[in-house]
Design a protein around this motif. Structure first.
Motif, short mmCIF file in Angstrom:
data_model
loop_
_atom_site.label_atom_id
_atom_site.label_comp_id
_atom_site.label_asym_id
_atom_site.label_seq_id
_atom_site.Cartn_x
_atom_site.Cartn_y
_atom_site.Cartn_z
N SER A 143 0.83 -1.20 0.00
CA SER A 143 0.00 0.00 0.00
C SER A 143 0.87 1.25 0.00
CB SER A 143 -0.91 0.00 1.23
OG SER A 143 -1.42 1.28 1.50
N SER A 144 0.57 2.17 -0.91
CA SER A 144 1.29 3.45 -0.93
C SER A 144 0.97 4.27 0.31
CB SER A 144 0.89 4.24 -2.18
OG SER A 144 1.30 3.57 -3.34
N ALA A 145 -0.28 4.21 0.77
CA ALA A 145 -0.68 5.00 1.93
C ALA A 145 0.07 4.54 3.18
CB ALA A 145 -2.19 4.89 2.15
N ALA A 188 2.66 6.72 5.40
CA ALA A 188 2.43 6.91 6.84
C ALA A 188 3.64 6.50 7.64
CB ALA A 188 1.20 6.10 7.27
#
Length: 905
Positions: A162-164, A168
């Motif tokens: 996941s890029s998110a 984060a």
């Protein structure tokens, strides 16, 4: 492809950003800003067709207009033009491309991916993404991503689907002064995947620990092979996102439901030696811990603080997670009594009271570090007017700077319940792991404990199988393949019984009966032997007999059998009119009053293939929900470990008048199930439920086997669905030495520890030096484990045995991560030189190289080892001096697809 050209991703000499505009939210503009802000020293070009310059940086319309070929292209253009841009870059010779954009339309995504693969793969260009954040490689001063900022350099590598999540964690690391060596988001993982990056990072000198955020795994065998190799080299921590499963009724539950996807992934991670955590909070705690501490022996924790409540909470959390609260030695208690002048807890957790100043902290810290009764120290500070957090933090750091000897090796965890930035800065400058809560800190401590224990488990030698462990794989395979050829999905009870008999799995075999008269005839001999019987529905379409009231137990007369044999099919037809009813089966009741009801099963997972399931059995197996999973193949150690992970394991022990169940018989049954799954890939699912176990052993009362065809492309490659390549029995053979003595050659097994130890007593010190390039006086368990524990997907070792089972010699071959070359090593007993054993083992090893699909075999040979160099010359190896070591020669032999079995899938 694995690590091929990944250096061009993480350490490119030149980069081209493709796409971008003057818009503030332009991805290309964000990448270019990050590249310049990170201080990338290589050549940078910007390609965009609509603008001549952006932010004062000149651009070109096409990649070929740069006038030079970049190592890496970062493509941020709209999805419609991405495949064409990939094709242009590949044609120019660009080594790798990072694709930030992706096709959002699900219907068009498959074609989008296919066009990219067709453009890149023939030219060997690597693809990261599409739909990814980009790449960060701090030690190369490279931030080719759309992250908000650049993390500081460190020794943690992060690989996130996941890029998110990746973004984060970068922000979290910045706020906590936790550095990263590499940060990668995989996105759709069209080419570069988790396995490729694990292989690369396992040998990356800038990376000490690896963090994974996993949503899905594509090639399970490739992942497991890379994960096992990486976990042996450094800590790998993984968090797996869980997808909610819809509720299922008992009638809907099949064998696959015994192995939910998340549980199978957890079993795979455990088998690979990865440390799985449950949530991002735990991943953050692991990052804090692994970014600053190394592993240590033991699990005894001492807790020190100026507030009793927080220390008690930490102790409770420690015990909940399976850690050990360290006892205080008498010497430590006396020392603290004298130093603190009373007013402390005199026990662990050590409470030095709310008014503790820096000097009191330092005194207590030094005393606890000197105590040999603990393995690590957790220090808590609750801010008060009388206990300033910055002063206490500095006192802790100063005390640690003064420690020596064993005390200097103990890890220390800090929990400063203060928002004072100065205190946190003191801890961070000293590279002390610092946590916001005592729960995080205890989790961090246990992460290191469990990682070390997982590494020890990987090195354990399993007990040998009993001498009479024999199976008739050919008979089982013939039965199953015949059923598949007839289009059957579920084996009939008689075939099932014959397969269990072929693998020595005790089973009270059922007798078929087409009608009530036949049922009585089958039951009479059993009733005459004063045994009660069971009558069960016989249908290939009814998986759960109890759902149609298809079981009658403890029948003691011919009349009862007749009535049951009439009633059971009638009810089944009423409740399942679509089912084919063959009649009933008659089975002798098993009278074992002290038996425990268990289940042993082969379940089927769409990603990892066959999975072995064990736990509490009976009709309420899913209600009780006491199941543990393991990936095959299994040995006895792994089988016992699988049993031990269930609650029912405690019920197997002796209790009051109930003797202990034969746990070894249960473990042996699990090993045989795993072997059956390996030998007969057409078996898709199988269950022994209930499996009754007591002091006399284990016997199956009910069994079910589901089968299906095997893809013809995968036949002959071990097992087409095993995530862990099984023992390659294809390479067992008999050879004859020049003396006429026969020898049996087989692949090495993990339980061959003692064989190697005895073998080394017949090898001279000089021959050991020639093989290992140094004098070897002590053969540690870890040393032997590296020789006996094989990942057959990428390496194999073959040993030769004489008629008594004594080891005569061994050869090994280890493939590189790209499956291009394999490095070999060989050693034979010193008293057997000149009998042709080494030459024959080398010849087989060359066949293995072809089986693995390698292009060449290579090795390093000491110039003094004239015998080995002469043999290599006879076998056609080319030889040249090692440019890095004048004492060595490099020998190489090109190989093609050998005449042996097919390479692993």
């Amino acid at each position: 492809m694995s690590t091929w050209r990944l250096d061009s991703v993480f350490s490119p000499a030149s980069i081209a950003v493709v796409g971008g505009s003057p818009r503030e939210r332009s991805a290309g503009r964000a990448v270019m800003r990050n590249l310049h802000a990170s201080g990338f020293a290589g050549r940078i070009g910007w390609v965009t067709p609509r603008y001549r310059e952006i932010d004062g940086i000149a651009t070109v319309r096409r990649l070929r207009e740069l006038g030079w070929v970049p190592d890496l292209a970062v493509i941020t253009a709209p999805p419609a033009v991405v495949p064409a841009l990939v094709e242009e870059a590949a044609a120019l010779g660009v080594a790798a491309a990072v694709l930030l954009t992706a096709e959002s339309d699900a219907a068009a995504r498959e074609a989008f991916h296919a066009r990219i693969v067709r453009a890149a793969r023939p030219r060997g260009m690597r693809i990261l993404g599409p739909h990814c954040l980009g790449i960060v490689s701090t030690h190369a001063r490279l931030n080719a991503s759309i992250a908000a900022g650049t993390p500081q350099p460190g020794e943690l590598a992060l690989v996130s689907e996941s890029s998110a999540i990746a973004a984060a964690l970068i922000e979290w690391g910045t706020s906590r002064s936790v550095g990263f060596s590499k940060v990668v988001s995989l996105g759709d993982a069209l080419d570069v995947d988790f396995a490729d990056l694990l292989d690369y990072l396992a040998t990356d000198p800038r990376t000490r620990s690896i963090l994974l955020y996993v949503e899905r795994i594509g090639d399970a065998r490739k992942f497991m092979s890379a994960a096992r190799a990486a976990a042996r080299a450094k800590p790998v921590v993984v968090v797996k996102s869980a997808r909610p499963q819809p509720p299922q009724s008992i009638a809907e539950i099949g064998l696959r439901a015994l192995a939910p996807s998340e549980a199978v992934h957890a079993a795979a991670f455990r088998r690979a030696g990865l440390l799985q955590v449950d949530a991002l909070d735990d991943l953050f705690a692991a990052a804090e811990t692994l970014g600053t501490l190394r592993t240590f022996p033991g699990r005894r924790l001492a807790i020190l603080g100026n507030g009793g409540g927080v220390g008690v909470l930490a102790a409770q959390q420690l015990q909940r997670l399976g850690g050990t609260l360290a006892p205080l030695s008498d010497g430590t208690v006396q020392a603290l009594d004298g130093l603190l002048q009373g007013g402390w807890s005199r026990d662990n957790p050590v409470d030095i009271v709310v008014d503790a100043d820096g000097a009191r902290y330092a005194t207590a810290v030094e005393a606890l570090l000197d105590d040999p009764g603990n393995d690590a120290l957790l220090v808590v500070n609750v801010p008060t007017a009388l206990s300033p957090p910055t002063e206490s933090a500095q006192a802790l750091v100063d005390a640690l700077a003064r420690r020596k000897g064993a005390a200097a090796r103990k890890p220390v965890f800090a929990v400063w319940l203060s928002s004072d930035p100065q205190a946190q800065a003191v801890l961070h400058r000293a590279q002390l792991p610092s946590y916001t809560t005592e729960t995080e800190a205890v989790h961090g401590f246990m992460h290191l404990v469990r990682y070390r224990e997982a590494q020890q488990a990987l090195m354990e030698t399993p007990p040998s199988l009993p001498a009479d462990f024999t199976v008739d794989a050919a008979a089982a395979r013939a039965l199953v393949q015949a059923a598949v050829a007839r289009g059957e999905v579920q084996l009939d009870p008689q075939a099932t019984a014959r397969i269990l008999a072929a693998y020595g799995l005790p089973y009270e075999a059922p007798l078929p009966a087409a009608d009530p008269d036949a049922a009585v005839e089958a039951a009479m001999p059993l009733l005459a032997a004063t045994r009660t019987v069971a009558v069960k529905i016989d249908s290939p379409d009814i998986a759960h007999k109890s759902v149609v009231d298809g079981v009658r137990l403890n029948l003691a007369s011919a009349g009862a059998v007749r009535d049951a044999a009439a009633d059971v099919p009638r009810l089944a037809r009423e409740r399942r009119p679509d089912a084919r009813i063959r009649g009933v089966t008659v089975q002798a009741m098993v009278d074992r009053p002290h038996a425990r009801e268990l289940i042993a099963a082969i379940a089927d997972d769409p990603v990892f293939g066959p999975v072995i399931v064990f736990g509490r059995g009976g009709t309420a197996v899913r209600v009780v929900d006491d199941l543990a999973l393991a990936l095959p193949p299994l040995d006895l150690r792994l089988a016992h470990e699988l049993i031990g992970r269930t609650r029912v394991a405690r019920r197997l022990k002796a209790h009051r008048n109930q003797p202990a169940a034969d746990e070894r018989a249960i473990a042996l049954a699990l090993v045989k199930l795993a072997q059956l799954a390996a030998d007969v890939p057409e078996i898709r699912q199988m269950s022994l439920n209930p499996l009754l176990a007591d002091a006399a052993g284990a016997v199956a009362v009910d069994a079910r086997i589901l089968v299906g065809p095997v893809d013809a492309l995968h036949k002959g490659r071990g097992h087409p669905r095993f995530a862990i390549f099984p023992y390659p029995s294809e390479w067992e053979r008999t050879i004859t030495l020049d003396s006429g003595q026969p020898a049996f050659v087989r692949p090495v097994r993990p339980e061959d520890d003692e064989l190697f130890r005895e073998f080394f007593t017949h090898v001279t010190d000089e021959d050991l030096r020639l093989r290992f390039f140094q004098s070897v006086k002590h053969f540690s368990h870890e040393f032997i484990a590296r020789l006996t524990q094989m990942d057959y997907a990428r390496s194999i070792a073959l040993l030769a045995l004489d008629g008594s089972g004594a080891m005569l010699g061994a050869v090994r071959l280890h493939a590189d991560a790209n499956y291009q070359a394999g490095e070999y090593g060989i050693l034979v007993r010193s008293d057997l030189k000149g009998q042709g054993l080494g030459r024959q083992l080398m010849t087989i090893m060359i066949e293995v190289a072809g089986w693995l699909g390698l292009q060449e075999v290579e090795g390093q040979v000491l110039r003094q080892n004239r015998g080995m160099l002469a043999m290599c010359a006879q076998l056609g190896f080319a030889m040249q001096p090692d440019p890095d070591d004048p004492a060595l020669m490099i020998v190489r032999l090109p190989v093609g697809a050998g005449p042996g079995p097919h390479p692993p899938a």
